[in-house]
Enzyme design. Structure first.
Site, short mmCIF file in Angstrom:
data_model
loop_
_atom_site.label_atom_id
_atom_site.label_comp_id
_atom_site.label_asym_id
_atom_site.label_seq_id
_atom_site.Cartn_x
_atom_site.Cartn_y
_atom_site.Cartn_z
N HIS A 156 0.83 -1.23 0.00
CA HIS A 156 0.00 0.00 0.00
C HIS A 156 0.86 1.27 0.00
O HIS A 156 0.42 2.31 0.47
CB HIS A 156 -0.94 0.04 1.21
CG HIS A 156 -1.71 -1.23 1.42
ND1 HIS A 156 -2.97 -1.44 0.90
CD2 HIS A 156 -1.38 -2.36 2.08
CE1 HIS A 156 -3.39 -2.65 1.24
NE2 HIS A 156 -2.44 -3.24 1.96
N SER A 277 15.55 20.65 -17.00
CA SER A 277 14.38 21.46 -17.29
C SER A 277 14.84 22.74 -17.99
O SER A 277 15.92 23.26 -17.69
CB SER A 277 13.65 21.81 -15.99
OG SER A 277 12.92 23.01 -16.15
N LYS A 283 16.62 21.09 -11.79
CA LYS A 283 15.93 19.83 -12.08
C LYS A 283 16.82 18.78 -12.75
O LYS A 283 17.65 19.09 -13.59
CB LYS A 283 14.72 20.09 -13.00
CG LYS A 283 13.59 20.83 -12.35
CD LYS A 283 12.90 20.07 -11.22
CE LYS A 283 12.10 18.91 -11.72
NZ LYS A 283 10.87 19.32 -12.39
N GLU A 290 10.08 7.68 -17.11
CA GLU A 290 8.74 8.19 -17.40
C GLU A 290 8.28 7.80 -18.81
O GLU A 290 7.12 7.45 -19.03
CB GLU A 290 8.73 9.72 -17.27
CG GLU A 290 8.91 10.18 -15.84
CD GLU A 290 9.14 11.68 -15.76
OE1 GLU A 290 8.19 12.40 -15.45
OE2 GLU A 290 10.27 12.12 -16.03
#
Ligand code: ARG
Length: 471
Positions: A156, A277, A283, A290
């Protein structure tokens, strides 16, 4: 342009229809399979006396020169010639004259396209089997290099019980090894030779299908001509295999994305596998993970598209089936890319063992071990669970972890506690104690690593058979 099938037509094909029905933009990638398949067919026609030896030689020379030109980039594919089969055949006739027209004796594009796709699939399976093997090898290497590292295991997405990082990683090895086995099933169902089915019913010529199968290294031939031209099961099966594999990679991606967040800080991916970025200078984004997670969607989509296309198609070939290729090719490309980039990325990943440890020292991942301790002292598990639940509540209220509770506090909850509870709560003890088969103990994980290495050897042997079965 005059069509190879133009005899019964009195008007030219509308230009937009030509474009709409053409598949050359994507099926040109099967040129090699198409030409090698045609060569085997021509040799068979010659051997069976359906064409002469001289004609066979002429056709073979013509096909060889076309193959050379395509490979050298000296060939122009024409939309008006619809697909790879007619592009090659038309060129053959231009090069060797009307005898080129004999190649299509005892054959239809329906069994021809089926042959090409089966051959293409076998080559793709070989490449993908190798890449799965490489990625599994990376997993084993990373797991073996981080044998001592412990991190919280989650259920969980809540910290549950400590596990070895190697145990966690080897879970993915197991998924991939099942994917490898599923792919072996697709190989079996792709390794069947359809040529000789003709358009659908077989042919009036005395052909030798086994000869073609042997030359092209197929294990067997399709038993039923109608099935041979309309079977796309092997593609559906490949797309299912691919979807499951991508879902596995996607789940791993999700974990690496979480783990590399500042909040987790369990790992750092190598700069070579991240991007920055354009606005936020700080970043470092896990784009590869992804994208793999994102591309899973399109692969699952291709599976749905194929199933939906086939559903309700009557026997035998229908033009709808031309829709099988783009999704298949895109899936093959996506898998190849995802697997190869992943194998490298895993090896370059830095593990922050201190952070994993710090998180464990600060939580209740050893709560089950406290309950198991009481069970070993004779308490029924359900009662032990309840006692430890109360200990956890006390610890939370007094801002301590379980090992920091005083023995008196524990004795107030249950008289079975003794001083040895401290040793039982040590994270290493929790790991060591889970020595059941397939558990996370050091001994079990060492055993698992050894078994994984055997699996890799078994897979290598299968890859050898795929090499033997490919031309
Ligand atoms: N381009 C077609 C395909 O990919 C080849 C088979 C066409 N056969 C036919 N009778 N139209 O399915």
């Amino acid at each position: 342009m005059t069509k190879l099938w133009g005899g019964r037509f009195t008007r030219d094909t509308d230009a937009s229809v030509e474009e709409f029905t053409s598949s050359i933009s994507f099926d040109q990638r099967m040129y090699r399979q198409d030409i090698l398949g045609s060569m085997a067919h021509a040799r068979m026609l010659g051997k069976c006396g359906i064409i002469t030896q001289a004609e066979t030689e002429q056709i073979l020379d013509g096909l060889k020169s076309i193959l050379t030109d395509i490979e050298a980039g000296n060939f122009t594919f024409e939309i008006a010639l619809e697909d790879i089969h007619m592009n090659v055949e038309k060129c053959l006739t231009e090069r060797i004259g009307p005898v080129g027209g004999k190649l299509h004796t005892a054959r239809s594009r329906n069994d021809q396209v089926a042959l090409d796709t089966h051959m293409y699939m076998k080559t793709a399976i070989l490449a993908i089997a190798r890449l799965i093997h490489d990625m599994e090898q990376s997993i084993v290497e990373v797991a073996a290099a981080h044998k001592e590292i412990i991190l919280p295991g989650y259920t969980h997405l809540q910290r549950a019980q400590p596990v070895l990082l190697s145990h966690h990683l080897l879970a993915y090895f197991q998924m991939l090894s099942r994917d490898f086995d599923r792919l072996a099933g697709v190989w079996q169902r792709s390794d069947i030779m359809p040529l000789g089915a003709g358009a659908l019913a077989g042919t009036t010529f005395p052909i030798d299908r086994q000869m073609v199968a042997d030359e092209l290294k197929f294990a067997k031939i399709y038993e039923n001509s109608m099935d041979a031209v309309s079977d796309r099961d092997y593609i559906v099966e490949f797309l299912s295999f691919a979807s499951i594999l991508m879902v596995h990679l996607s789940r791993l991606s999700e974990e690496l994305i979480l783990w590399s967040s500042t909040e987790f800080s369990f790992i750092e991916l190598d700069d070579a596998h991240c991007t920055g970025s354009s606005i936020m200078p700080q970043k470092k984004n896990p784009d590869v993970c992804e994208l793999v997670r994102g591309k899973t969607g399109r692969v699952v989509g291709h599976l749905m598209a194929m199933l939906t296309t086939l559903k309700g198609l009557p026997m035998t070939y229908n033009k709808d089936m031309q829709e099988d290729k783009e999704g298949l090719f895109d899936t093959i490309d996506t898998l190849k890319f995802s697997l190869s980039v992943y194998a490298a990325m895993l090896k370059g990943m830095k593990v922050n063992a201190d952070r994993m440890r710090q998180v464990l020292d600060d939580d209740f991942s050893n709560a089950t071990d406290m309950a198991d301790y009481l069970v070993r002292k004779g308490l029924p598990f359900r009662e032990a669970h309840s006692v430890v639940g109360k200990a956890v509540r006390l610890a939370i209220e007094t801002k301590r972890n379980l090992a920091e509770l005083a023995l008196e506090d524990l004795l107030a909850l249950c008289p079975l506690f003794e001083a040895d509870i401290l040793a039982a709560l040590r994270i290493e003890t929790c790991i060591e104690a889970r020595n059941s088969a397939g558990g996370t103990s050091f001994a079990q994980v060492n055993l698992a690593l050894e078994k994984c290495r055997h699996t890799l050897q078994r897979q290598q042997a299968m890859i050898e058979t795929y090499i033997q079965g490919n031309i």
